[in-house]
Scaffold this active site. Structure first.
Site, PDB file in Angstrom:
ATOM      1  N   ILE A  11      -8.906   2.433  -3.780  1.00 34.62           N
ATOM      2  CA  ILE A  11      -9.941   3.076  -2.968  1.00 34.62           C
ATOM      3  C   ILE A  11      -9.312   4.123  -2.043  1.00 34.62           C
ATOM      4  O   ILE A  11      -9.813   5.252  -1.909  1.00 34.62           O
ATOM      5  CB  ILE A  11     -10.723   1.997  -2.173  1.00 34.62           C
ATOM      6  CG1 ILE A  11     -11.478   1.093  -3.152  1.00 34.62           C
ATOM      7  CG2 ILE A  11     -11.690   2.639  -1.174  1.00 34.62           C
ATOM      8  CD1 ILE A  11     -12.051  -0.173  -2.546  1.00 34.62           C
ATOM      9  N   SER A 123     -16.114  -6.044   3.351  1.00 38.58           N
ATOM     10  CA  SER A 123     -16.616  -6.412   2.022  1.00 38.58           C
ATOM     11  C   SER A 123     -17.961  -7.117   2.141  1.00 38.58           C
ATOM     12  O   SER A 123     -18.234  -7.815   3.133  1.00 38.58           O
ATOM     13  CB  SER A 123     -15.591  -7.353   1.387  1.00 38.58           C
ATOM     14  OG  SER A 123     -16.168  -8.042   0.312  1.00 38.58           O
ATOM     15  N   TYR A 148      -9.831 -14.878   1.395  1.00 35.24           N
ATOM     16  CA  TYR A 148      -9.962 -13.413   1.415  1.00 35.24           C
ATOM     17  C   TYR A 148     -11.204 -13.010   2.223  1.00 35.24           C
ATOM     18  O   TYR A 148     -11.128 -12.202   3.151  1.00 35.24           O
ATOM     19  CB  TYR A 148     -10.068 -12.868  -0.022  1.00 35.24           C
ATOM     20  CG  TYR A 148     -10.523 -11.429  -0.050  1.00 35.24           C
ATOM     21  CD1 TYR A 148      -9.667 -10.404   0.318  1.00 35.24           C
ATOM     22  CD2 TYR A 148     -11.834 -11.096  -0.416  1.00 35.24           C
ATOM     23  CE1 TYR A 148     -10.098  -9.076   0.326  1.00 35.24           C
ATOM     24  CE2 TYR A 148     -12.265  -9.786  -0.423  1.00 35.24           C
ATOM     25  CZ  TYR A 148     -11.392  -8.771  -0.050  1.00 35.24           C
ATOM     26  OH  TYR A 148     -11.831  -7.468  -0.034  1.00 35.24           O
ATOM     27  N   LYS A 152     -11.686 -11.084   6.052  1.00 29.12           N
ATOM     28  CA  LYS A 152     -12.470  -9.874   6.347  1.00 29.12           C
ATOM     29  C   LYS A 152     -13.419 -10.140   7.528  1.00 29.12           C
ATOM     30  O   LYS A 152     -13.556  -9.312   8.426  1.00 29.12           O
ATOM     31  CB  LYS A 152     -13.278  -9.438   5.118  1.00 29.12           C
ATOM     32  CG  LYS A 152     -12.425  -8.897   3.991  1.00 29.12           C
ATOM     33  CD  LYS A 152     -11.847  -7.536   4.345  1.00 29.12           C
ATOM     34  CE  LYS A 152     -10.859  -7.039   3.338  1.00 29.12           C
ATOM     35  NZ  LYS A 152     -10.124  -5.853   3.736  1.00 29.12           N
ATOM     36  N   ASN A 178     -19.460  -3.383  -5.067  1.00 27.93           N
ATOM     37  CA  ASN A 178     -18.477  -3.459  -6.166  1.00 27.93           C
ATOM     38  C   ASN A 178     -18.057  -2.064  -6.627  1.00 27.93           C
ATOM     39  O   ASN A 178     -18.688  -1.504  -7.530  1.00 27.93           O
ATOM     40  CB  ASN A 178     -19.047  -4.267  -7.334  1.00 27.93           C
ATOM     41  CG  ASN A 178     -19.119  -5.749  -7.038  1.00 27.93           C
ATOM     42  OD1 ASN A 178     -19.773  -6.172  -6.084  1.00 27.93           O
ATOM     43  ND2 ASN A 178     -18.449  -6.562  -7.818  1.00 27.93           N
TER      44      ASN A 178
HETATM   45  P1  NAD Z   1      -5.563  -1.847  -3.574  1.00 19.95           P
HETATM   46  O1  NAD Z   1      -4.726  -3.067  -3.692  1.00 19.95           O
HETATM   47  O2  NAD Z   1      -5.613  -0.921  -4.731  1.00 19.95           O
HETATM   48  O3  NAD Z   1      -5.128  -1.014  -2.279  1.00 19.95           O
HETATM   49  C1  NAD Z   1      -4.608  -1.628  -1.125  1.00 19.95           C
HETATM   50  C2  NAD Z   1      -3.321  -0.896  -0.753  1.00 19.95           C
HETATM   51  O4  NAD Z   1      -2.769  -1.518   0.402  1.00 19.95           O
HETATM   52  C3  NAD Z   1      -2.264  -0.943  -1.861  1.00 19.95           C
HETATM   53  O5  NAD Z   1      -1.812   0.372  -2.143  1.00 19.95           O
HETATM   54  C4  NAD Z   1      -1.152  -1.798  -1.277  1.00 19.95           C
HETATM   55  O6  NAD Z   1       0.125  -1.370  -1.719  1.00 19.95           O
HETATM   56  C5  NAD Z   1      -1.372  -1.604   0.212  1.00 19.95           C
HETATM   57  N1  NAD Z   1      -0.884  -2.706   1.032  1.00 19.95           N
HETATM   58  C6  NAD Z   1      -1.031  -4.031   0.822  1.00 19.95           C
HETATM   59  N2  NAD Z   1      -0.428  -4.719   1.809  1.00 19.95           N
HETATM   60  C7  NAD Z   1       0.102  -3.800   2.662  1.00 19.95           C
HETATM   61  C8  NAD Z   1       0.855  -3.887   3.854  1.00 19.95           C
HETATM   62  N3  NAD Z   1       1.193  -5.069   4.384  1.00 19.95           N
HETATM   63  N4  NAD Z   1       1.234  -2.735   4.469  1.00 19.95           N
HETATM   64  C9  NAD Z   1       0.911  -1.537   3.940  1.00 19.95           C
HETATM   65  N5  NAD Z   1       0.214  -1.404   2.801  1.00 19.95           N
HETATM   66  C10 NAD Z   1      -0.186  -2.521   2.179  1.00 19.95           C
HETATM   67  O7  NAD Z   1      -7.024  -2.327  -3.164  1.00 19.95           O
HETATM   68  P2  NAD Z   1      -8.373  -1.493  -3.055  1.00 19.95           P
HETATM   69  O8  NAD Z   1      -9.292  -1.967  -4.116  1.00 19.95           O
HETATM   70  O9  NAD Z   1      -8.072  -0.048  -2.936  1.00 19.95           O
HETATM   71  O10 NAD Z   1      -8.924  -2.056  -1.678  1.00 19.95           O
HETATM   72  C11 NAD Z   1      -8.724  -1.375  -0.451  1.00 19.95           C
HETATM   73  C12 NAD Z   1      -9.368  -2.176   0.662  1.00 19.95           C
HETATM   74  O11 NAD Z   1     -10.751  -2.348   0.377  1.00 19.95           O
HETATM   75  C13 NAD Z   1      -8.777  -3.588   0.804  1.00 19.95           C
HETATM   76  O12 NAD Z   1      -8.715  -3.898   2.180  1.00 19.95           O
HETATM   77  C14 NAD Z   1      -9.799  -4.456   0.116  1.00 19.95           C
HETATM   78  O13 NAD Z   1      -9.822  -5.761   0.631  1.00 19.95           O
HETATM   79  C15 NAD Z   1     -11.095  -3.716   0.450  1.00 19.95           C
HETATM   80  N6  NAD Z   1     -12.173  -3.992  -0.516  1.00 19.95           N
HETATM   81  C16 NAD Z   1     -11.953  -3.752  -1.857  1.00 19.95           C
HETATM   82  C17 NAD Z   1     -12.966  -4.034  -2.768  1.00 19.95           C
HETATM   83  C18 NAD Z   1     -12.754  -3.804  -4.250  1.00 19.95           C
HETATM   84  O14 NAD Z   1     -13.569  -4.279  -5.043  1.00 19.95           O
HETATM   85  N7  NAD Z   1     -11.740  -3.069  -4.671  1.00 19.95           N
HETATM   86  C19 NAD Z   1     -14.202  -4.542  -2.330  1.00 19.95           C
HETATM   87  C20 NAD Z   1     -14.373  -4.762  -0.953  1.00 19.95           C
HETATM   88  C21 NAD Z   1     -13.343  -4.469  -0.050  1.00 19.95           C
HETATM   89  N1  UDP Z   2     -16.915 -11.282 -14.785  1.00 21.51           N
HETATM   90  C1  UDP Z   2     -16.946 -11.741 -16.090  1.00 21.51           C
HETATM   91  N2  UDP Z   2     -15.796 -11.648 -16.826  1.00 21.51           N
HETATM   92  C2  UDP Z   2     -14.637 -11.133 -16.325  1.00 21.51           C
HETATM   93  C3  UDP Z   2     -14.629 -10.650 -14.994  1.00 21.51           C
HETATM   94  C4  UDP Z   2     -15.790 -10.757 -14.261  1.00 21.51           C
HETATM   95  O1  UDP Z   2     -17.965 -12.229 -16.570  1.00 21.51           O
HETATM   96  O2  UDP Z   2     -13.631 -11.106 -17.043  1.00 21.51           O
HETATM   97  C5  UDP Z   2     -18.140 -11.364 -13.987  1.00 21.51           C
HETATM   98  C6  UDP Z   2     -17.974 -12.242 -12.755  1.00 21.51           C
HETATM   99  O3  UDP Z   2     -18.292 -13.573 -13.083  1.00 21.51           O
HETATM  100  C7  UDP Z   2     -18.960 -11.615 -11.794  1.00 21.51           C
HETATM  101  C8  UDP Z   2     -19.040 -10.138 -12.208  1.00 21.51           C
HETATM  102  O4  UDP Z   2     -18.452 -10.080 -13.507  1.00 21.51           O
HETATM  103  O5  UDP Z   2     -20.225 -12.159 -11.997  1.00 21.51           O
HETATM  104  C9  UDP Z   2     -18.267  -9.237 -11.272  1.00 21.51           C
HETATM  105  O6  UDP Z   2     -16.964  -9.764 -11.114  1.00 21.51           O
HETATM  106  P1  UDP Z   2     -15.851  -9.011 -10.281  1.00 21.51           P
HETATM  107  O7  UDP Z   2     -14.666  -9.912 -10.227  1.00 21.51           O
HETATM  108  O8  UDP Z   2     -15.654  -7.643 -10.851  1.00 21.51           O
HETATM  109  O9  UDP Z   2     -16.512  -8.808  -8.852  1.00 21.51           O
HETATM  110  P2  UDP Z   2     -16.938  -9.898  -7.738  1.00 21.51           P
HETATM  111  O10 UDP Z   2     -17.003 -11.231  -8.404  1.00 21.51           O
HETATM  112  O11 UDP Z   2     -15.856  -9.816  -6.733  1.00 21.51           O
HETATM  113  O12 UDP Z   2     -18.252  -9.443  -7.235  1.00 21.51           O
END
Ligand code: NAD
Ligand code: UDP
Length: 337
Positions: A11, A123, A148, A152, A178
């Protein structure tokens, strides 16, 4: 200048591009624990602008102090953290350490430097296991199903307390639903290490022949087709959401926003949409429910639209096409390495 933690991640890299393209100066702090240094060049290639990169840990207070000393940082976007829900159940201390203690280190460095504008990557999971969709920002946080999610919620509370202690703080709590897809350039996207846990990278790896078949976890949920429902949004729309959310930081306070589309799509519909958009088959089989999964949730997206004028512009087809382009880019990169 904006300090972006976790800026080489999935992200964060899209946020970096969005900020640079809008004319901002950006410094990235990332320890590369879940990303690769090559992402910096790729961000710069897309945006045609330079970014400052610090390879380091968000818990390194002396590094943080020197970053704030060396640059005039106006706002911070805090994306660095650990995000694997299942892993957090097995290793909760790591999640509280990086996600909670890391946020404490960052906020205390900001406080010392007099920088009090922060956007935080939260999240949808903070609404908890009992919340009824659509999730609205006025709902109280609930009990999360994993360390996790709890981490948050703890950071959200910490930020609220910080504002209560000093009303000069401006905090934007952005609750992502998502995020999927990748940058349309094909240069940046999600880099799951090993077998992906999330649905979209799993679908694209099955389509690419990297994995044999998709397991759909559960077909007996109380949803239209029995499979789980989520609110998937394009990562570029999510990044735009951060750029526009920076404007609310001009007003001190705690500002909470859902970043989602406002509609839910089932796992089965996602598979069908991928096949329809890309024309490649995705073999799948139904499997038992995955522990901890909620049947269905999606965002109320009206607050972000009303206050920020933010509405996701990308279609489900864009999400599929961009995921697939990125999958092919990653395949080529792997073959040539
Ligand atoms: P990601 O793992 O791709 O990115 C996180 C980055 O943080 C990575 O580049 C990692 O190297 C870095 N990092 C981890 N620990 C660190 C530390 N101690 N110091 C410095 N850098 C560190 O994950 P993402 O999907 O890009 O998620 C970014 C943020 O968004 C996270 O906080 C995650 O919890 C939150 N988030 C993600 C999702 C999703 O579905 N991807 C959904 C909701 C919230
Ligand atoms: N899911 C699935 N097969 C997979 C991965 C995910 O059926 O291999 C389903 C999971 O059960 C959920 C949805 O896809 O209902 C989204 O899952 P994801 O892990 O991407 O997001 P989150 O559960 O964190 O919302």
């Amino acid at each position: 200048m904006i300090l972006l933690t976790g800026g080489t991640g999935y992200i964060g890299s899209h946020i970096a591009v969005e900020l640079l393209q809008a004319g901002n100066e950006v410094a990235i702090l990332d320890d590369l624990s879940n990303s690769d240094k090559s992402v910096i060049e790729r961000i710069q290639h897309i945006a045609q602008r330079n970014v400052i990169f610090y390879h380091g840990d968000v818990r390194d207070s002396s590094l943080l102090a020197s970053i704030f000393q060396d640059h005039h940082i106006e706002s911070v976007i805090h994306c660095a953290g650990l995000k694997a829900v299942g892993h957090s159940v097995k290793d909760p201390l790591a999640y509280y350490d990086v996600n909670v203690y890391g946020s404490i280190c960052l906020c205390s460095a900001m406080q010392k430097a007099g920088v009090k504008r922060l956007l935080f990557s939260s999240s949808a999971t903070v609404y908890g296991i009992e919340a009824e969709p659509p999730y609205v920002e006025t709902m109280a946080r609930g009990v999360s199903s994993s360390p996790y999610g709890t981490s948050k919620g703890m950071v959200e509370k910490l930020l609220e307390d910080l504002f209560a202690s000093d009303p000069q703080w401006s905090v934007g709590i952005l609750r992502y639903f998502n995020p999927i897809g990748a940058h349309p350039s094909g240069y940046i996207g999600e880099l799951p290490q090993g077998t992906p846990n999330n649905l979209m990278p799993y679908i694209s790896q099955v389509a690419a022949g990297v994995l044999p078949e998709l397991l759909i976890y559960g077909d007996d949920y109380a949803t239209d087709d029995g499979t789980c429902v989520r609110d998937y949004l394009h990562v570029v729309d999510l990044a735009i959401g951060h750029r526009v959310a920076l404007t609310v930081l001009e007003e001190p306070g705690v500002h909470r926003y859902n970043l989602g589309t406002g509609s839910g799509i089932s796992v089965k519909q996602m598979v069908d949409a991928f096949v329809a958009s890309i024309g490649v088959e995705v073999p799948y089989r139904y499997a038992p429910r995955r522990e901890g999964d909620l049947a269905a949730f999606w965002a109320s997206a009206s607050k972000a639209e009303r206050d920020l004028g933010w509405q996701p512009g990308k279609t489900l087809e864009d999400m599929m096409v961009d995921t697939w382009r990125w999958q092919q880019f990653s395949n080529k990169a792997q073959q040539s390495s």
